[in-house]
Design a protein around this motif. Structure first.
Motif, PDB file in Angstrom:
ATOM      1  N   GLN A   1       0.809  -1.227   0.000  1.00  0.00           N
ATOM      2  CA  GLN A   1       0.000   0.000   0.000  1.00  0.00           C
ATOM      3  C   GLN A   1       0.840   1.274   0.000  1.00  0.00           C
ATOM      4  O   GLN A   1       0.297   2.378   0.024  1.00  0.00           O
ATOM      5  CB  GLN A   1      -0.947  -0.002   1.208  1.00  0.00           C
ATOM      6  CG  GLN A   1      -1.916  -1.171   1.221  1.00  0.00           C
ATOM      7  CD  GLN A   1      -2.787  -1.230  -0.015  1.00  0.00           C
ATOM      8  OE1 GLN A   1      -3.121  -0.205  -0.610  1.00  0.00           O
ATOM      9  NE2 GLN A   1      -3.162  -2.442  -0.432  1.00  0.00           N
ATOM     10  N   GLY A   2       2.156   1.119   0.008  1.00  0.00           N
ATOM     11  CA  GLY A   2       3.028   2.281  -0.054  1.00  0.00           C
ATOM     12  C   GLY A   2       3.031   3.134   1.196  1.00  0.00           C
ATOM     13  O   GLY A   2       3.352   4.328   1.149  1.00  0.00           O
ATOM     14  N   GLU A   3       2.682   2.525   2.337  1.00  0.00           N
ATOM     15  CA  GLU A   3       2.675   3.262   3.610  1.00  0.00           C
ATOM     16  C   GLU A   3       4.034   3.122   4.287  1.00  0.00           C
ATOM     17  O   GLU A   3       4.628   2.037   4.297  1.00  0.00           O
ATOM     18  CB  GLU A   3       1.579   2.726   4.533  1.00  0.00           C
ATOM     19  CG  GLU A   3       0.170   2.979   4.049  1.00  0.00           C
ATOM     20  CD  GLU A   3      -0.251   4.438   4.124  1.00  0.00           C
ATOM     21  OE1 GLU A   3       0.259   5.167   5.009  1.00  0.00           O
ATOM     22  OE2 GLU A   3      -1.089   4.851   3.310  1.00  0.00           O
ATOM     23  N   LYS A   4       4.515   4.196   4.864  1.00  0.00           N
ATOM     24  CA  LYS A   4       5.799   4.162   5.544  1.00  0.00           C
ATOM     25  C   LYS A   4       5.703   3.236   6.755  1.00  0.00           C
ATOM     26  O   LYS A   4       4.811   3.370   7.588  1.00  0.00           O
ATOM     27  CB  LYS A   4       6.182   5.576   6.000  1.00  0.00           C
ATOM     28  CG  LYS A   4       7.573   5.660   6.616  1.00  0.00           C
ATOM     29  CD  LYS A   4       7.882   7.094   7.046  1.00  0.00           C
ATOM     30  CE  LYS A   4       9.237   7.154   7.739  1.00  0.00           C
ATOM     31  NZ  LYS A   4       9.520   8.513   8.257  1.00  0.00           N
TER      32      LYS A   4
ATOM     33  N   LYS B   1      -6.293  -1.101   1.748  1.00  0.00           N
ATOM     34  CA  LYS B   1      -5.775   0.268   1.659  1.00  0.00           C
ATOM     35  C   LYS B   1      -6.162   1.050   2.927  1.00  0.00           C
ATOM     36  O   LYS B   1      -5.354   1.781   3.509  1.00  0.00           O
ATOM     37  CB  LYS B   1      -6.334   0.953   0.409  1.00  0.00           C
ATOM     38  CG  LYS B   1      -5.677   2.291   0.082  1.00  0.00           C
ATOM     39  CD  LYS B   1      -6.198   2.824  -1.249  1.00  0.00           C
ATOM     40  CE  LYS B   1      -5.540   4.158  -1.588  1.00  0.00           C
ATOM     41  NZ  LYS B   1      -6.073   4.717  -2.862  1.00  0.00           N
ATOM     42  N   GLY B   2      -7.411   0.862   3.359  1.00  0.00           N
ATOM     43  CA  GLY B   2      -7.892   1.554   4.555  1.00  0.00           C
ATOM     44  C   GLY B   2      -7.208   1.070   5.821  1.00  0.00           C
ATOM     45  O   GLY B   2      -6.874   1.866   6.702  1.00  0.00           O
ATOM     46  N   ILE B   3      -6.982  -0.243   5.918  1.00  0.00           N
ATOM     47  CA  ILE B   3      -6.305  -0.799   7.092  1.00  0.00           C
ATOM     48  C   ILE B   3      -4.883  -0.250   7.193  1.00  0.00           C
ATOM     49  O   ILE B   3      -4.422   0.126   8.283  1.00  0.00           O
ATOM     50  CB  ILE B   3      -6.292  -2.344   7.039  1.00  0.00           C
ATOM     51  CG1 ILE B   3      -7.715  -2.889   7.199  1.00  0.00           C
ATOM     52  CG2 ILE B   3      -5.390  -2.917   8.129  1.00  0.00           C
ATOM     53  CD1 ILE B   3      -7.855  -4.377   6.908  1.00  0.00           C
ATOM     54  N   ALA B   4      -4.199  -0.185   6.058  1.00  0.00           N
ATOM     55  CA  ALA B   4      -2.831   0.341   6.049  1.00  0.00           C
ATOM     56  C   ALA B   4      -2.812   1.793   6.520  1.00  0.00           C
ATOM     57  O   ALA B   4      -1.943   2.201   7.304  1.00  0.00           O
ATOM     58  CB  ALA B   4      -2.230   0.219   4.653  1.00  0.00           C
ATOM     59  N   LYS B   5      -3.765   2.569   6.058  1.00  0.00           N
ATOM     60  CA  LYS B   5      -3.831   3.984   6.480  1.00  0.00           C
ATOM     61  C   LYS B   5      -4.154   4.091   7.974  1.00  0.00           C
ATOM     62  O   LYS B   5      -3.649   4.978   8.671  1.00  0.00           O
ATOM     63  CB  LYS B   5      -4.862   4.743   5.632  1.00  0.00           C
ATOM     64  CG  LYS B   5      -4.412   4.944   4.188  1.00  0.00           C
ATOM     65  CD  LYS B   5      -5.262   5.949   3.464  1.00  0.00           C
ATOM     66  CE  LYS B   5      -4.729   6.195   2.053  1.00  0.00           C
ATOM     67  NZ  LYS B   5      -3.346   6.725   2.054  1.00  0.00           N
ATOM     68  N   PHE B   6      -4.988   3.193   8.466  1.00  0.00           N
ATOM     69  CA  PHE B   6      -5.325   3.192   9.893  1.00  0.00           C
ATOM     70  C   PHE B   6      -4.097   2.866  10.741  1.00  0.00           C
ATOM     71  O   PHE B   6      -3.854   3.479  11.783  1.00  0.00           O
ATOM     72  CB  PHE B   6      -6.445   2.178  10.153  1.00  0.00           C
ATOM     73  CG  PHE B   6      -6.895   2.106  11.588  1.00  0.00           C
ATOM     74  CD1 PHE B   6      -7.275   3.256  12.292  1.00  0.00           C
ATOM     75  CD2 PHE B   6      -6.967   0.882  12.249  1.00  0.00           C
ATOM     76  CE1 PHE B   6      -7.704   3.191  13.614  1.00  0.00           C
ATOM     77  CE2 PHE B   6      -7.391   0.805  13.569  1.00  0.00           C
ATOM     78  CZ  PHE B   6      -7.761   1.952  14.246  1.00  0.00           C
TER      79      PHE B   6
END
Length: 438
Positions: free
Chosen positions: A114-117, A322-327
């Motif tokens: 997801q490209g999350e740090k 995608k939402g879980i990664a952002k959370f």
């Protein structure tokens, strides 16, 4: 273990107005958890804050009972094809989750996709090690971590002529006898008997519970905690149990009220007991590190974590992931971690949050909350103190408890009980290994 049912497991999408496009509805993500009381409020606040911070995703938290109940419910839901997106699982459920083929999505894979740090090195090493593969890939997202500490009723100690809480096991044994003179029903007790007296005790003394780095390096691990040091501990507790200088308080934390009521002046249990002590103790109290045997070569080493982590379940949509990664990115925010630590009593999971809390002077006013952190970071983790990963751990803890209880009741010697706990546990591990490696 019997499953409890807590009503509807999911809350579906809000009604969309006639003119609204369904494409604009937020993607719902179910989060099953085991938090009660004030910490349930924290979970709800986190979900609400995240939901208010953006409009694409909606986290829906649902309480599913105890840790064991939540794990059982999640596995059953996965088999039925309706698992939540996120599931809170206590630390000893890690091997069970790993072995559930296709049931989980490793958090390191999720964040990368997801490209999350996401940097595992930003978390406290004792936490990272517990929830990672041997290659260092994180399997789940650390959420609420704790460790075990010794709680002390300072007024009761003073009354018994004891100047300070004990640091070593010989001091605990001696103080328990002195306290028993002024506290007839209990001098010293403990909760989470196997977590404290086998799992934490072994890590704190840098001795193995089992081979293969306590199972972290493979399911073909063999238990070996029936050693002279563990035997010495249990022998002393058996002797003290005879006159209730030590008095057994059960397998879980149901006996913790014996400390807050003033009945048991010395009490070993989780650091997460802090909000309860703060609210209910009517005496001066403190918490200190777990005791150790001073003649043990490497003691004290470092403690291991308790608590739980968040697992991402398999088979979800791209939007949910995608939402879980952002959370998870939202949860990792340093200020948010500082807040969580200060209100819940659980540990800050990142180094940055710990450093910021320390720099603020918080621990000068609340030294108790730094005790478990000092334990976890006392020394760099070894193969014996990184954590443990034994299959069927929930059931195995019951077996270990049965044998400890038999020793405390005088039905077996300490060595016989520990030998039986190891033997029975190894049988369970071989059964799990056969199932996990099919």
């Amino acid at each position: 273990m019997a499953l409890r049912h807590f009503g509807a497991a999911t809350a579906f999408a809000v009604t969309v107005g006639m003119t609204a496009s369904p494409a604009l509805a937020a993607t719902e993500i179910q989060w099953w958890h085991a938090m009660t009381g004030p910490n349930n409020d924290v979970v709800v606040k986190l979900a609400n804050d995240f939901n208010a911070s953006q409009s694409d995703y909606k986290i829906v938290p649902t309480f599913k009972g105890s840790y064991a109940d939540t794990l059982n419910a999640g596995i059953a839901a996965f088999r039925a094809g309706n698992a939540p997106g996120i599931m809170q699982v206590f630390e000893v459920g890690t091997a069970t989750m790993m072995a559930a083929k296709g049931a989980i999505k490793p958090v390191s894979d999720l964040m990368k996709e997801q490209g999350e740090k996401f940097d595992p090195q930003s978390y406290l090493p004792a936490i990272t090690g517990y929830y990672s593969t041997a290659k260092g890939e994180m399997l789940s997202f650390p959420f609420n971590s704790s460790s075990m500490v010794m709680w002390a009723n300072l007024d009761a100690l003073k009354k018994a002529g004891i100047d300070a809480p004990p640091k070593t096991w010989p001091e605990v044994f001696a103080d328990a006898k002195k306290l028993h003179a002024t506290s007839p029903t209990c001098g010293f007790s403990s909760s989470w008997i196997t977590w404290g007296l086998i799992e934490q005790f072994s890590a704190w003394h840098n001795i193995p519970i089992g081979t293969k780095a306590n199972g972290l390096d493979g399911f073909d691990t063999v238990l070996e905690f029936n050693n002279p040091l563990e035997t010495k501990l249990l022998e002393n507790l058996v002797e003290l149990q005879k006159d209730k200088s030590y008095d057994y308080s059960g397998r879980t934390n149901t006996g913790e009220g014996r400390f807050t009521s003033g009945e048991c002046p010395l009490y070993m249990t989780s650091s997460a007991f802090y909000p309860n002590v703060k609210a209910n103790a009517k005496f001066n109290y403190t918490a200190v590190p777990m005791p150790y045997f001073p003649d043990a070569k490497d003691a004290p080493q470092n403690s291991i974590i308790g608590g739980a982590s968040l697992w991402v379940m398999g088979g979800k949509s791209k939007e949910e992931y995608k939402g879980i990664a952002k959370f998870f990115t939202f949860l990792s925010d340093t200020d948010r971690q500082v807040y969580l630590h200060e209100v819940s009593g659980y540990l800050p999971i990142t180094k940055a949050a710990y450093d910021k809390t320390k720099a603020s002077g918080f621990y000068e006013k609340n030294p108790i909350l730094e005790v478990p952190l000092k334990e976890l970071t006392n020394k760099p983790p070894t193969e014996n103190s990184r954590g443990l990963r034994f299959g069927g751990m929930v059931q195995m803890r019951d077996v270990w408890s049965e044998e400890i209880e038999a020793a405390l009741a005088g039905k077996k010697s300490a060595k016989e009980a520990l030998d039986a706990a190891v033997s029975r546990g190894n049988q369970m591990l071989r059964q799990f290994e056969r199932t996990a490696t099919k």
